[in-house]
Design a protein around this motif. Sequence first.
Motif, PDB file in Angstrom:
ATOM      1  N   ARG A 298       0.825  -1.204   0.000  1.00 16.30           N
ATOM      2  CA  ARG A 298       0.000   0.000   0.000  1.00 16.30           C
ATOM      3  C   ARG A 298       0.861   1.256   0.000  1.00 16.30           C
ATOM      4  NH1 ARG A 298      -3.004  -1.154   5.624  1.00 16.30           N
ATOM      5  NH2 ARG A 298      -3.455  -3.021   4.406  1.00 16.30           N
ATOM      6  N   LEU A 299       0.190   2.400  -0.147  1.00 11.60           N
ATOM      7  CA  LEU A 299       0.854   3.690  -0.058  1.00 11.60           C
ATOM      8  C   LEU A 299       1.116   4.027   1.408  1.00 11.60           C
ATOM      9  CD1 LEU A 299      -1.242   5.667  -2.675  1.00 11.60           C
ATOM     10  CD2 LEU A 299       1.168   5.064  -2.905  1.00 11.60           C
ATOM     11  N   LEU A 300       2.325   4.507   1.691  1.00 10.98           N
ATOM     12  CA  LEU A 300       2.720   4.854   3.051  1.00 10.98           C
ATOM     13  C   LEU A 300       3.457   6.189   3.023  1.00 10.98           C
ATOM     14  CD1 LEU A 300       4.278   1.378   3.931  1.00 10.98           C
ATOM     15  CD2 LEU A 300       2.064   2.192   4.723  1.00 10.98           C
ATOM     16  N   ALA A 301       3.554   6.814   4.181  1.00  9.71           N
ATOM     17  CA  ALA A 301       4.286   8.075   4.291  1.00  9.71           C
ATOM     18  C   ALA A 301       5.710   7.814   4.751  1.00  9.71           C
ATOM     19  CB  ALA A 301       3.591   9.009   5.280  1.00  9.71           C
ATOM     20  N   SER A 302       6.660   8.435   4.079  1.00 15.18           N
ATOM     21  CA  SER A 302       8.049   8.391   4.535  1.00 15.18           C
ATOM     22  C   SER A 302       8.251   9.458   5.603  1.00 15.18           C
ATOM     23  CB  SER A 302       8.992   8.646   3.361  1.00 15.18           C
ATOM     24  OG  SER A 302       8.969  10.022   3.016  1.00 15.18           O
ATOM     25  N   PRO A 303       9.300   9.347   6.406  1.00 13.80           N
ATOM     26  CA  PRO A 303       9.574  10.398   7.394  1.00 13.80           C
ATOM     27  C   PRO A 303       9.745  11.775   6.758  1.00 13.80           C
ATOM     28  CG  PRO A 303      10.839   8.438   7.890  1.00 13.80           C
ATOM     29  CD  PRO A 303      10.217   8.217   6.547  1.00 13.80           C
ATOM     30  N   GLU A 304      10.133  11.807   5.462  1.00 13.98           N
ATOM     31  CA  GLU A 304      10.281  13.082   4.756  1.00 13.98           C
ATOM     32  C   GLU A 304       8.963  13.591   4.204  1.00 13.98           C
ATOM     33  OE1 GLU A 304      13.705  10.681   5.155  1.00 13.98           O
ATOM     34  OE2 GLU A 304      11.978  10.245   3.867  1.00 13.98           O
ATOM     35  N   ARG A 305       7.867  12.884   4.513  1.00 10.07           N
ATOM     36  CA  ARG A 305       6.505  13.229   4.112  1.00 10.07           C
ATOM     37  C   ARG A 305       6.288  13.057   2.609  1.00 10.07           C
ATOM     38  NH1 ARG A 305       5.250  11.420   7.836  1.00 10.07           N
ATOM     39  NH2 ARG A 305       3.145  12.249   7.869  1.00 10.07           N
TER      40      ARG A 305
ATOM     41  N   ASP B 196       4.865   0.410  -0.720  1.00 13.52           N
ATOM     42  CA  ASP B 196       5.757  -0.528  -0.030  1.00 13.52           C
ATOM     43  C   ASP B 196       4.932  -1.596   0.680  1.00 13.52           C
ATOM     44  OD1 ASP B 196       8.130  -1.618   0.998  1.00 13.52           O
ATOM     45  OD2 ASP B 196       8.927   0.353   1.515  1.00 13.52           O
ATOM     46  N   ILE B 197       5.636  -2.588   1.209  1.00 14.49           N
ATOM     47  CA  ILE B 197       5.017  -3.606   2.052  1.00 14.49           C
ATOM     48  C   ILE B 197       4.634  -2.962   3.381  1.00 14.49           C
ATOM     49  CG2 ILE B 197       5.333  -5.855   3.155  1.00 14.49           C
ATOM     50  CD1 ILE B 197       7.514  -6.431   1.063  1.00 14.49           C
ATOM     51  N   ASN B 198       3.517  -3.401   3.955  1.00 13.36           N
ATOM     52  CA  ASN B 198       3.018  -2.774   5.172  1.00 13.36           C
ATOM     53  C   ASN B 198       3.041  -3.686   6.391  1.00 13.36           C
ATOM     54  OD1 ASN B 198       1.381  -0.629   6.642  1.00 13.36           O
ATOM     55  ND2 ASN B 198      -0.023  -2.384   6.753  1.00 13.36           N
TER      56      ASN B 198
ATOM     57  N   GLN C 290      11.829  -2.695   4.271  1.00 16.81           N
ATOM     58  CA  GLN C 290      10.979  -1.555   3.937  1.00 16.81           C
ATOM     59  C   GLN C 290      11.874  -0.327   3.747  1.00 16.81           C
ATOM     60  OE1 GLN C 290       8.315   0.177   6.951  1.00 16.81           O
ATOM     61  NE2 GLN C 290       6.611  -0.242   5.569  1.00 16.81           N
ATOM     62  N   THR C 291      11.620   0.442   2.707  1.00 14.97           N
ATOM     63  CA  THR C 291      12.536   1.541   2.402  1.00 14.97           C
ATOM     64  C   THR C 291      12.485   2.658   3.434  1.00 14.97           C
ATOM     65  OG1 THR C 291      10.847   2.465   0.936  1.00 14.97           O
ATOM     66  CG2 THR C 291      12.601   1.198  -0.063  1.00 14.97           C
ATOM     67  N   THR C 292      11.299   2.955   3.987  1.00 15.67           N
ATOM     68  CA  THR C 292      11.203   4.033   4.953  1.00 15.67           C
ATOM     69  C   THR C 292      10.238   3.617   6.040  1.00 15.67           C
ATOM     70  OG1 THR C 292       9.328   5.409   4.326  1.00 15.67           O
ATOM     71  CG2 THR C 292      11.172   5.490   2.943  1.00 15.67           C
ATOM     72  N   SER C 293      10.759   3.346   7.205  1.00 14.52           N
ATOM     73  CA  SER C 293       9.933   2.854   8.304  1.00 14.52           C
ATOM     74  C   SER C 293       9.468   4.005   9.199  1.00 14.52           C
ATOM     75  CB  SER C 293      10.711   1.822   9.134  1.00 14.52           C
ATOM     76  OG  SER C 293      11.023   0.689   8.357  1.00 14.52           O
ATOM     77  N   ASP C 294       8.396   3.762   9.912  1.00 14.96           N
ATOM     78  CA  ASP C 294       7.821   4.716  10.852  1.00 14.96           C
ATOM     79  C   ASP C 294       8.880   5.152  11.871  1.00 14.96           C
ATOM     80  OD1 ASP C 294       6.208   6.098  12.634  1.00 14.96           O
ATOM     81  OD2 ASP C 294       5.229   4.307  13.418  1.00 14.96           O
ATOM     82  N   ILE C 295       8.943   6.441  12.156  1.00 16.17           N
ATOM     83  CA  ILE C 295       9.963   6.941  13.079  1.00 16.17           C
ATOM     84  C   ILE C 295       9.740   6.444  14.502  1.00 16.17           C
ATOM     85  CG2 ILE C 295      10.394   9.001  11.695  1.00 16.17           C
ATOM     86  CD1 ILE C 295       8.821  10.597  13.801  1.00 16.17           C
TER      87      ILE C 295
ATOM     88  N   GLN D 135       3.198   3.943  14.902  1.00 18.49           N
ATOM     89  CA  GLN D 135       2.056   4.840  14.801  1.00 18.49           C
ATOM     90  C   GLN D 135       0.858   4.077  14.252  1.00 18.49           C
ATOM     91  OE1 GLN D 135       2.554   9.120  13.656  1.00 18.49           O
ATOM     92  NE2 GLN D 135       4.541   8.408  12.915  1.00 18.49           N
ATOM     93  N   LEU D 136      -0.330   4.477  14.700  1.00 20.66           N
ATOM     94  CA  LEU D 136      -1.537   3.767  14.290  1.00 20.66           C
ATOM     95  C   LEU D 136      -1.841   3.980  12.821  1.00 20.66           C
ATOM     96  CD1 LEU D 136      -3.961   2.042  15.095  1.00 20.66           C
ATOM     97  CD2 LEU D 136      -5.168   4.139  15.692  1.00 20.66           C
ATOM     98  N   ARG D 137      -1.698   5.210  12.340  1.00 18.37           N
ATOM     99  CA  ARG D 137      -2.005   5.477  10.941  1.00 18.37           C
ATOM    100  C   ARG D 137      -1.209   6.681  10.496  1.00 18.37           C
ATOM    101  NH1 ARG D 137      -8.093   6.784   9.592  1.00 18.37           N
ATOM    102  NH2 ARG D 137      -8.325   4.594  10.139  1.00 18.37           N
ATOM    103  N   ASP D 138      -0.613   6.601   9.318  1.00 18.13           N
ATOM    104  CA  ASP D 138       0.135   7.740   8.803  1.00 18.13           C
ATOM    105  C   ASP D 138       0.173   7.664   7.289  1.00 18.13           C
ATOM    106  OD1 ASP D 138       1.585  10.078   8.945  1.00 18.13           O
ATOM    107  OD2 ASP D 138       3.500   9.079   9.273  1.00 18.13           O
ATOM    108  N   TRP D 139      -0.768   8.346   6.663  1.00 18.19           N
ATOM    109  CA  TRP D 139      -0.834   8.408   5.204  1.00 18.19           C
ATOM    110  C   TRP D 139      -0.896   7.025   4.565  1.00 18.19           C
ATOM    111  CZ3 TRP D 139       2.903  12.488   2.680  1.00 18.19           C
ATOM    112  CH2 TRP D 139       2.529  13.765   3.089  1.00 18.19           C
TER     113      TRP D 139
END
Length: 469
Positions: A108-115, A120-122, A355-360, A381-385
Amino acid sequence: MTEPNIFTAFLPAAERAAYGRSARNRVSRSDHSHFEAGRDRPDPIGVIERQSATRVPELVPIRYGRMLESPFRFYRGAAAIMAMDLGRFPDTGLRVQLCGDAHLLNFRLLASPERHLVFDINDFDETLDGPFEWDVKRLAASFVIAARANGFPVKEQNSAVQTCVQAYRERMREFAGMGTLDIWYAQDDTDHMRKLLASSMDKEARRRADEATAKARTRTHLQAFAKLTEASAEGRRIAPDPPLITPLRDLTAESGAAEQEKELQVILDDYAHTLSAERRHLLRHYRLVDIARKVVGVGSVGTRCWILLLLGRDDDDPLLLQAKEAQESVLAAHTHGERYDNQGRRVVSGQRLIQTTSDIFLGWTHVVGLDGHERDFYVRQLRDWKGIARPETMGPDLLRLFARLCGASLARAHARSGDPVAIATYLGGSDRFDRALTVFAQAYADQNERDFAALGAASRSGRVTVEEL
C-alpha cells in the motif's frame, strides 16, 4: 526445508551468478508449478486452532467470523496454513528476509519520514529469513483469489499473476546490475510508480491513481484521532466501539484497570529504549492519557493489540501508537532462519531491513503480564498516510497494474536483504518461472477454497465458534 543461509554478496558477480544457476539443480523453475496437498497434509483447521489457543479467547470467534466472509478473507488469515504447505516442498535455498505474508493487501501507499508517499510492504508480523519464492508464491496466489472474487475468467486471473511475477523477475534483473547503495536507496515513490506504469496506464487508470494518492494523504494521524476519540470531562479520550475498540477502563474493574495501566506504561517506557536518542527525545514531549484494546486485521484477530493515546501541547496535539503482540513467525517451524529472543525485535528488524522508509516511532518491548505470561510487542504509529487497495473495485486492467506494482515492490524488498545477482540468474530471462507460478497460483487458490469450506463445516458442526460483526 531450507539450507543454511549462504551469504554470497561478497563474492565476485560471476560466482554469485553461478550459485544462482546451480539452485536450478535443487528446484527447477518449472518445478514451482507443482502443488499437491497429499494425504499426509495436516488438518488445516487444526493449524488455525493451535494459533487461537494463545489468543484472547473472547476475540477468537471474531477471527473465525472474518475468515468466513470470503475465500480471500480466509486466505488473509491462513498464513500459517500456507507456510506449512510451502515448507513441505524443496526450495531454492536463495534466501532473503521474507515478508512472510505477502498477499496483495499488504502492499500500500505509506508516508516516509520526509513526508513523501511511497508504495511498499506494510505488514511484517511473519517476517523471517527464508527462500525468496515463498513470498512470490503467496503474492501470486492472492491475485488469483482476488480475481476469482471479482468473477474474472481464468485468462484474466492468469494474466494478473503473470504480470506480477514478470515485474518481480525483470526488476530483480535491474537490481542485479546496480550497486549496493543504489539498491538500498531505491524506493517506489509516486514519480517512480508513474514511470513504472506509464506504458500501460490509460486515462481512467491515471484518474484512479491520482484519487488513491490524494486519499492516502488524508489518512493522517489527525484523521484517526478525530475518528477514534471523543471529548470527555477529563479531556480527549478513546471512544468505545466494543468489541472492536474497548477502552481499558471498560475491560476490567477499577483496581484491575489501574494495574493493567501500569503494565502498559511499562511497555511504553521499555519500548522507548529501542528508539534512537532523538526519537526518544521526541516521545518525551507526549504524555499517555488513554489506552484501549483494538481488534485488528484478519489473521491477527485475537492477538493482544492496544491503542495508546498520547497528547503533547494540548488536546489538539495527539500521537496515536499501536502496541501489537508479536508471536513467533508462522515460518519459524519450516526454516532454519535466525531465532529471536524477542519477537517484537524480529518484526522491527525485518521491517527495517526490507521496507525503504519505516515509521519513526517503530520499536519493540517485552512485558510480563498480570496473568504471569511473558509477551513481546512491537509499537508503531496507528495510521500515517496509508492508502489501502480495494481489489473488489478493480477491473482486469487495473488489477494487472496493481499486480505490476506489487511484484516490482517485492523485488526491491528482496534485493535489499538477499543476493539479486543469484536470484536474477536463477529466474533467467524467459517467462518459465512466470508460467510455473501461474499454474501454482491456480492450484493453491483451489486448495484455499477447500480449506475455506472446511472452516465453514467446522463452524456448522460446532467445532469452532463464530461471531459475525
